[in-house]
Design an enzyme around this catalytic site. Sequence first.
Site, short mmCIF file in Angstrom:
data_model
loop_
_atom_site.label_atom_id
_atom_site.label_comp_id
_atom_site.label_asym_id
_atom_site.label_seq_id
_atom_site.Cartn_x
_atom_site.Cartn_y
_atom_site.Cartn_z
N HIS A 53 0.54 -7.13 -5.99
CA HIS A 53 1.92 -7.53 -6.32
C HIS A 53 2.81 -7.34 -5.11
CE1 HIS A 53 1.99 -3.19 -7.12
NE2 HIS A 53 3.32 -3.21 -7.20
N HIS A 55 5.59 -5.60 -4.26
CA HIS A 55 6.40 -4.45 -3.87
C HIS A 55 6.03 -3.95 -2.47
CE1 HIS A 55 7.53 -3.41 -8.31
NE2 HIS A 55 8.31 -4.34 -7.78
N ASP A 57 5.72 -1.13 -0.99
CA ASP A 57 4.77 -0.03 -0.82
C ASP A 57 3.33 -0.47 -1.08
OD1 ASP A 57 5.49 -0.25 -3.59
OD2 ASP A 57 4.66 1.74 -3.97
N HIS A 58 3.14 -1.74 -1.41
CA HIS A 58 1.79 -2.29 -1.57
C HIS A 58 1.46 -3.38 -0.56
CE1 HIS A 58 0.70 -0.41 -5.52
NE2 HIS A 58 1.99 -0.15 -5.45
N HIS A 111 4.65 -5.11 -15.04
CA HIS A 111 5.30 -4.36 -13.96
C HIS A 111 6.09 -5.33 -13.09
CE1 HIS A 111 5.88 -1.14 -11.06
NE2 HIS A 111 5.31 -1.85 -10.11
N ASP A 128 -0.22 -1.41 -9.93
CA ASP A 128 0.69 -0.58 -10.69
C ASP A 128 0.77 -1.00 -12.16
OD1 ASP A 128 1.21 0.79 -8.38
OD2 ASP A 128 3.30 0.14 -8.18
N HIS A 166 -1.17 4.68 -7.36
CA HIS A 166 -0.41 5.91 -7.12
C HIS A 166 -1.12 7.12 -7.69
CE1 HIS A 166 3.40 4.07 -5.68
NE2 HIS A 166 3.02 3.05 -6.44
#
Length: 253
Positions: A53, A55, A57-58, A111, A128, A166
């Site tokens: 996805h 985001h 942080d990915h 998400h 996530d 995570h």
Amino acid sequence: MHVVPLPALADNYIWLMHDGQGQAIVVDPGDAAPVDAALAQRALRLRAILLTHHHPDHVAGAAALRARHGAFVFAPDDERIHGVDHRVEDGDIVSLDAPEARFDVLAVPGHTRSHVAYAGEGVLLCGDTLFSLGCGRLFEGTPAQMLASLDRLAALPGDLLVCCGHEYTEANGRFARQVDPANTALAARCAEAAAMRATGRPTVPVPLASERACNPFLRVDSDGLVAWGQRQAAGNRLERFAALRAAKDAFRG
């Protein structure tokens, strides 16, 4: 295929998969540095990058890794993800020659609207959407979408290893014990997770069968969660799920 969780950022995991011939895949590289270090340490060549996805942080490390290593990037069909070689959607198959690997692509919105998971080679790369003992927040999707996505993941073979994005297991477990206190499998999983974290070990990957036994978001039809839902005036399974996710959002334990 060897599967290695690489800690990154505050509490992310980047997943590194490699064969015995030095060929590697990484999943959701929010930071390039841990990946470069692991590749160098293990003398691996990065062949492919899988993104679940959009985001940051990915995905934030993907462009640098693609440029440095010539890795081929697979990602969901979302204009917010740049530098993609192949867009994937539900029902697609990611088939690689080096390393030799095959993954089914599953659309799992909730998400985010375009979130995908990759299932294959003994692992479930779920970003996530699903966490150990929890699930992702509903930033873009609806409770109905997320429940359908989790139902779909829960129906996969139980021996798949859940590789999530995570390290949230201990915090998720504290909430799960509040809503499903009689679940002995959950109590054992929480004790296991605490012991792992006390020695600095990751709590994932974990078999999907364990999550089906312990994770309240996969157990909305269980007696314990039905009883909890009745106390929340949540009569059907979707109402129970929505109440459960709202309660987790507000939980500060």
